[in-house]
Scaffold this motif. Structure first.
Motif, PDB file in Angstrom:
ATOM      1  N   ASN A 251       0.844  -1.200   0.000  1.00 18.96           N
ATOM      2  CA  ASN A 251       0.000   0.000   0.000  1.00 18.96           C
ATOM      3  C   ASN A 251       0.874   1.241   0.000  1.00 18.96           C
ATOM      4  O   ASN A 251       1.813   1.357   0.789  1.00 18.96           O
ATOM      5  CB  ASN A 251      -0.910   0.029   1.222  1.00 18.96           C
ATOM      6  N   GLU A 252       0.548   2.177  -0.860  1.00 16.71           N
ATOM      7  CA  GLU A 252       1.261   3.448  -0.936  1.00 16.71           C
ATOM      8  C   GLU A 252       0.266   4.562  -1.244  1.00 16.71           C
ATOM      9  O   GLU A 252      -0.714   4.338  -1.957  1.00 16.71           O
ATOM     10  CB  GLU A 252       2.332   3.412  -2.032  1.00 16.71           C
TER      11      GLU A 252
ATOM     12  N   THR B 141      -5.090   5.039  -1.983  1.00 16.48           N
ATOM     13  CA  THR B 141      -4.087   4.405  -1.113  1.00 16.48           C
ATOM     14  C   THR B 141      -3.787   2.962  -1.499  1.00 16.48           C
ATOM     15  O   THR B 141      -2.988   2.303  -0.834  1.00 16.48           O
ATOM     16  CB  THR B 141      -4.581   4.398   0.346  1.00 16.48           C
TER      17      THR B 141
ATOM     18  N   SER C 293      -1.400  -4.329   5.184  1.00 13.46           N
ATOM     19  CA  SER C 293      -0.419  -3.304   4.834  1.00 13.46           C
ATOM     20  C   SER C 293       0.950  -3.629   5.423  1.00 13.46           C
ATOM     21  O   SER C 293       1.979  -3.446   4.758  1.00 13.46           O
ATOM     22  CB  SER C 293      -0.896  -1.936   5.334  1.00 13.46           C
TER      23      SER C 293
ATOM     24  N   ALA D 117       4.499  -4.593   3.348  1.00 12.68           N
ATOM     25  CA  ALA D 117       5.644  -3.708   3.548  1.00 12.68           C
ATOM     26  C   ALA D 117       6.853  -4.479   4.064  1.00 12.68           C
ATOM     27  O   ALA D 117       7.982  -4.237   3.635  1.00 12.68           O
ATOM     28  CB  ALA D 117       5.276  -2.586   4.521  1.00 12.68           C
TER      29      ALA D 117
ATOM     30  N   LYS E  87       9.532   3.235   0.079  1.00 12.52           N
ATOM     31  CA  LYS E  87       8.228   3.843  -0.219  1.00 12.52           C
ATOM     32  C   LYS E  87       7.088   3.083   0.446  1.00 12.52           C
ATOM     33  O   LYS E  87       6.079   3.671   0.814  1.00 12.52           O
ATOM     34  CB  LYS E  87       8.011   3.906  -1.738  1.00 12.52           C
ATOM     35  N   ALA E  88       7.262   1.773   0.618  1.00 11.80           N
ATOM     36  CA  ALA E  88       6.214   0.985   1.275  1.00 11.80           C
ATOM     37  C   ALA E  88       6.101   1.325   2.756  1.00 11.80           C
ATOM     38  O   ALA E  88       5.059   1.092   3.374  1.00 11.80           O
ATOM     39  CB  ALA E  88       6.505  -0.507   1.108  1.00 11.80           C
TER      40      ALA E  88
ATOM     41  N   ASP F 223       7.000   4.541   3.969  1.00  3.76           N
ATOM     42  CA  ASP F 223       6.879   5.982   4.170  1.00  3.76           C
ATOM     43  C   ASP F 223       5.574   6.385   4.841  1.00  3.76           C
ATOM     44  O   ASP F 223       5.547   7.251   5.720  1.00  3.76           O
ATOM     45  CB  ASP F 223       7.009   6.721   2.822  1.00  3.76           C
ATOM     46  N   ASP F 224       4.485   5.792   4.409  1.00  2.00           N
ATOM     47  CA  ASP F 224       3.167   6.169   4.924  1.00  2.00           C
ATOM     48  C   ASP F 224       2.505   5.027   5.683  1.00  2.00           C
ATOM     49  O   ASP F 224       1.275   4.956   5.761  1.00  2.00           O
ATOM     50  CB  ASP F 224       2.267   6.615   3.767  1.00  2.00           C
ATOM     51  N   GLN F 225       3.307   4.134   6.251  1.00  2.00           N
ATOM     52  CA  GLN F 225       2.751   2.977   6.950  1.00  2.00           C
ATOM     53  C   GLN F 225       1.826   3.386   8.093  1.00  2.00           C
ATOM     54  O   GLN F 225       0.831   2.709   8.380  1.00  2.00           O
ATOM     55  CB  GLN F 225       3.890   2.097   7.474  1.00  2.00           C
TER      56      GLN F 225
END
Length: 280
Positions: free
Chosen positions: A154-155, A218, A227, A231, A238-239, A241-243
């Motif tokens: 998820n990104e 997302t 998620s 990751a 990038k996987a 970054d927004d975890q």
């Protein structure tokens, strides 16, 4: 346990007592550990099927190898795969573990006092480990495609703010957990015998519809284990970054759904106020 009583020949219902926060006796029962195993295997299968579908779609639409950007299953097919797999797994495991397959669902049911704290913790651990193992299987069987096409991680998509991503995860998880509460409401089960049989269907459809709406934003998390597993195995920056979005959003959405169902739809706030007034 739910309690049914007959009033004038029709079934009526009394709410079961809330689950205790900690039940030491539960830890001695095989059913407790069987449920944990069921959650592990179900989440493993869920990630294996869904991540395989995502990678397959990305490989079939890779502009390096094909000019047909309408090939593969498309976003609609991914949504069907995810929602359909949830339907199958909830159907298979509901009688064993409740068919959570998602830490956000487990968290919501804990807040509603439907399960004990040890069960909730062990479910979440099993779900996260199952997700990691499921992604690991995909990588083991399709290593090149797994690495080349994002590992199903998820990104947050380009062009969307973190606030938009967080909002999408909150609302999407609210829809899912709200549906879980409604589909498994013991009051409805007591009055309508077909409800328990049909419960996996609306849950699967809720997941399907949410994916259609949020895949472009997302990639659709609404499941922290899903998620996290992607990751961990994919391992690229990038996987990660927004975890936090894929944990904070689902947990907030589950929290709101639990409050809404328990205190608005089931009139928990009114009952609590009435009890307070009667004791005053």
């Amino acid at each position: 346990m739910a309690k049914e009583i007959n009033v004038g020949g029709a079934k009526d219902y009394q709410d079961p007592p809330p689950a205790v926060l900690f039940d030491a006796q539960e830890l001695t029962k095989w059913s407790f550990y069987r449920a944990i195993i069921a959650e592990f295997i179900a989440t493993l299968l869920f990630l294996y099927i869904t991540v395989s579908t995502i990678i397959g779609y990305n490989s079939q639409t890779d502009p390096i190898y094909t000019s047909d950007q309408c090939g593969g299953v498309g976003i609609l097919g991914i949504a069907w795969a995810v929602g359909g797999m949830i339907f199958v797994l909830v159907y298979c495991t509901a009688g064993i573990s409740g068919g959570h397959i998602n830490p956000a669902v487990t968290f919501g049911l804990l807040l509603a006092r439907k399960i004990t704290l040890p069960r909730a913790v062990m479910y979440i651990v099993a779900q996260c480990l199952g997700a990691i193992c499921g992604c690991g299987l995909v990588k083991a069987f399709q290593k090149t495609n797994y690495e080349n096409y994002g590992g199903g991680a998820n990104e947050l998509a380009d062009g969307y703010s973190k606030g938009t991503g967080l909002g999408a995860e909150i609302i999407g998880t609210f829809v899912l957990v709200y549906t879980v509460f409604s589909a498994t409401d013991p009051k409805r089960n007591a009055r309508d015998s077909h409800i328990p049989v049909l419960a996996p269907l609306p849950i699967g459809f809720a997941v399907f519809m949410v994916h259609l709406a949020t895949i472009p934003i997302t990639g659709t998390g609404i499941n922290p284990a899903r998620s996290l597993g992607a990751a961990v195995v994919y391992g690229k920056d990038k996987a990660w970054d927004d975890q936090w979005l894929f944990w904070a959003g689902p947990m907030i959405g589950a929290f709101i759904a639990a409050l809404y169902h328990q205190y608005v739809l089931r009139a928990g706030a009114v009952k609590a106020l009435g009890s307070f007034r009667s004791n005053a």
